[in-house]
Design an enzyme around this catalytic site. Structure first.
Site, mmCIF file in Angstrom:
data_model
loop_
_atom_site.group_PDB
_atom_site.id
_atom_site.type_symbol
_atom_site.label_atom_id
_atom_site.label_comp_id
_atom_site.label_asym_id
_atom_site.label_seq_id
_atom_site.Cartn_x
_atom_site.Cartn_y
_atom_site.Cartn_z
ATOM 1 N N HIS A 1 28.242 45.615 34.830
ATOM 2 C CA HIS A 1 28.994 44.361 34.944
ATOM 3 C C HIS A 1 28.540 43.534 36.134
ATOM 4 O O HIS A 1 28.632 43.974 37.284
ATOM 5 C CB HIS A 1 30.486 44.661 35.077
ATOM 6 N N ASP B 1 28.804 39.240 37.345
ATOM 7 C CA ASP B 1 29.396 37.941 37.010
ATOM 8 C C ASP B 1 28.560 36.748 37.452
ATOM 9 O O ASP B 1 29.102 35.644 37.636
ATOM 10 C CB ASP B 1 30.788 37.835 37.638
ATOM 11 N N GLU C 1 33.988 39.508 28.598
ATOM 12 C CA GLU C 1 35.033 40.109 29.432
ATOM 13 C C GLU C 1 36.391 39.483 29.116
ATOM 14 O O GLU C 1 36.799 38.514 29.731
ATOM 15 C CB GLU C 1 34.707 39.939 30.919
ATOM 16 N N HIS D 1 41.493 40.971 29.836
ATOM 17 C CA HIS D 1 41.150 40.742 31.239
ATOM 18 C C HIS D 1 42.423 40.970 32.032
ATOM 19 O O HIS D 1 42.896 42.090 32.156
ATOM 20 C CB HIS D 1 40.534 39.366 31.484
ATOM 21 N N HIS E 1 40.202 46.934 32.653
ATOM 22 C CA HIS E 1 41.238 45.884 32.578
ATOM 23 C C HIS E 1 42.371 46.150 31.589
ATOM 24 O O HIS E 1 43.265 45.322 31.484
ATOM 25 C CB HIS E 1 40.627 44.506 32.262
ATOM 26 N N HIS F 1 33.394 48.541 34.616
ATOM 27 C CA HIS F 1 33.507 48.350 36.071
ATOM 28 C C HIS F 1 34.885 48.796 36.553
ATOM 29 O O HIS F 1 35.745 47.991 36.844
ATOM 30 C CB HIS F 1 33.190 46.916 36.472
ATOM 31 N N ASP G 1 30.169 45.022 39.667
ATOM 32 C CA ASP G 1 31.067 43.852 39.664
ATOM 33 C C ASP G 1 30.608 42.792 40.648
ATOM 34 O O ASP G 1 31.410 41.992 41.148
ATOM 35 C CB ASP G 1 32.510 44.272 39.962
#
Length: 415
Positions: free
Chosen positions: A41, A43, A144, A171, A217, A238, A307
């Site tokens: 993961h 971003d 995600e 999420h 999540h 993650h 992450d």
């Protein structure tokens, strides 16, 4: 002991420590040359959205220095494969989540197109190894948040066709079919006691098409239901160990054991708040999570899920994606074997991915689930209901039928 002798001893001690550190780092780099490091993961695509509105022409990924991730850092970190997150916030739910997610998918494809010497788009376990052999970073897509499919199995399938290879079921908001991790904190209400009936169908359809199921999540109830339902192994892209840091985003020991039973993977998150449950953390604290998961379940379910570029705080020693070799060296210092390191680097994820693909192939003859979610579960002012039965028309028809029967009966009585 004289001052001179003490000084000599301190110098020799420092040289020994530095020599051992160099030895672990060299060994780490050697292992990473043989086995691809696959991270679950990152971003960076959201940084492209939030900073540049996805205008890649305004960005040079070689010189971008305000993010955890750029090309130079990727090379220094020996990052062989990355699941890039196609993330859009929860406030897009019931609005434009699908459009915005498609734009994030697009920006990942364009990253690969703009930097073909660095990134190779990947959609399979085979593609990852092919990119590794070409000394490129395999670039995969993970969506995600289940709100991104707008409760549509058709949208899920289209995203798979666009190269999406995992879906994080939630999420930080409930969807019409799944509870998120915040329900375990009491800050959001339980809506489905885990998954709704439609949510269970989402899991089965993901198995059928070959999409990895990501349980980062989600609520604990969802974790356990999916581990029971899914025919394929699952991932936590993650997340870290709950026993080490009691944060609800982390994975409890009993779930770790179920992941082991299912032969899945937990890819350890580097966010300080999930590592130490505090604002400060260091590389040793992250290694503690690796050690704990290995102790409770096995090294065969561990991976890396940094992450990066999705969190505001990262540990000292893991400041950006260039630092992966230092974490591998720390694990070696803790007496992890070469085989255990290779498993955590990438072999575990490749095994999971291949099994997901094998389940897809076994289900090849099963027809797509094309039954839509019940309208009452998703009805809102921003959603049309084309295709669903027209309740107003059927109500009118029933009223007309009742009127007709009444008039017929009256006519008979009069006669």
């Amino acid at each position: 002991m004289t001052d001179w002798t003490r000084t000599v001893c301190l110098v020799l001690w420092a040289l020994t420590i530095n020599s051992l550190a160099d030895e672990y780092k060299d060994r780490a780099l050697s292992l990473m040359t043989d086995t691809p490091l696959i991270d679950g993961h990152n971003d960076l695509p959201w940084q492209m959205r939030s900073r540049f509105n996805n205008q890649l022409n305004m960005v040079d990924l070689y010189t971008l220095n305000s993010t955890h991730t750029n090309i130079q850092k990727i090379k220094e970190g020996h990052l062989s494969a990355q699941f890039w997150a196609a993330y859009v916030p929860c406030d897009t739910q019931y609005k434009d989540a699908v459009r915005q997610t498609l734009e994030q998918i697009d920006v990942i494809h364009r990253m690969c197109h703009e930097y073909p010497e660095v990134f190779k788009f990947a959609a399979s376990s085979h593609d990852i190894m092919e990119a590794f052999e070409q000394h490129k970073t395999a670039s995969l897509i993970g969506v995600e948040g289940g709100h991104s499919i707008d409760s549509s199995l058709g949208t899920l399938r289209i995203m798979y066709q666009l190269g999406v290879r995992y879906l994080t079921l939630t999420h930080s908001c409930n969807t019409p079919w799944s509870d998120n991790w915040l329900v375990d904190t009491g800050s959001e209400p339980v809506e489905h006691n885990g998954l709704s009936d439609f949510g269970k169908r989402v899991i089965r359809e993901m198995n059928r098409i070959g999409m990895l199921i990501d349980l980062a999540h989600v609520s604990e109830a969802v974790m356990k239901q999916v581990l029971e339902i899914s025919q394929a192994p699952v991932i936590f892209s993650h997340s870290s160990a709950y026993t080490i840091c009691k944060h609800k985003r982390n994975v409890p020991d009993d779930v770790l054991m179920e992941v082991k039973r299912k032969q899945g993977i937990v890819m350890v998150n580097f966010y300080n708040d999930y590592v130490t449950c505090q604002k400060e953390a260091n590389i040793s604290h992250v290694a503690d999570h690796f050690d704990h998961i290995k102790k409770v379940a096995d090294a065969s379910i561990i991976g890396f899920g940094g992450d990066y570029d999705g969190v505001s705080r990262v540990p000292v020693g893991l400041e950006d994606v260039s630092k992966y070799p230092d974490l591998v060296a720390e694990l070696l210092r803790r007496h992890w074997s070469d085989e255990e390191i290779k498993d955590a680097l990438g072999r575990n994820l490749l095994r999971v991915f291949r099994e997901v693909e094998a389940v897809r192939d076994r289900l090849n003859g099963v027809k797509a689930d094309d039954v839509p979610i019940p309208l009452k579960e998703v009805q809102n002012p921003c959603r049309t209901d084309y295709g669903y039965p027209d309740k107003s028309s059927s109500t009118h028809a029933q009223s007309f039928k009742s009127l007709f029967l009444g008039l017929t009966l009256l006519n008979k009585l009069l006669l």
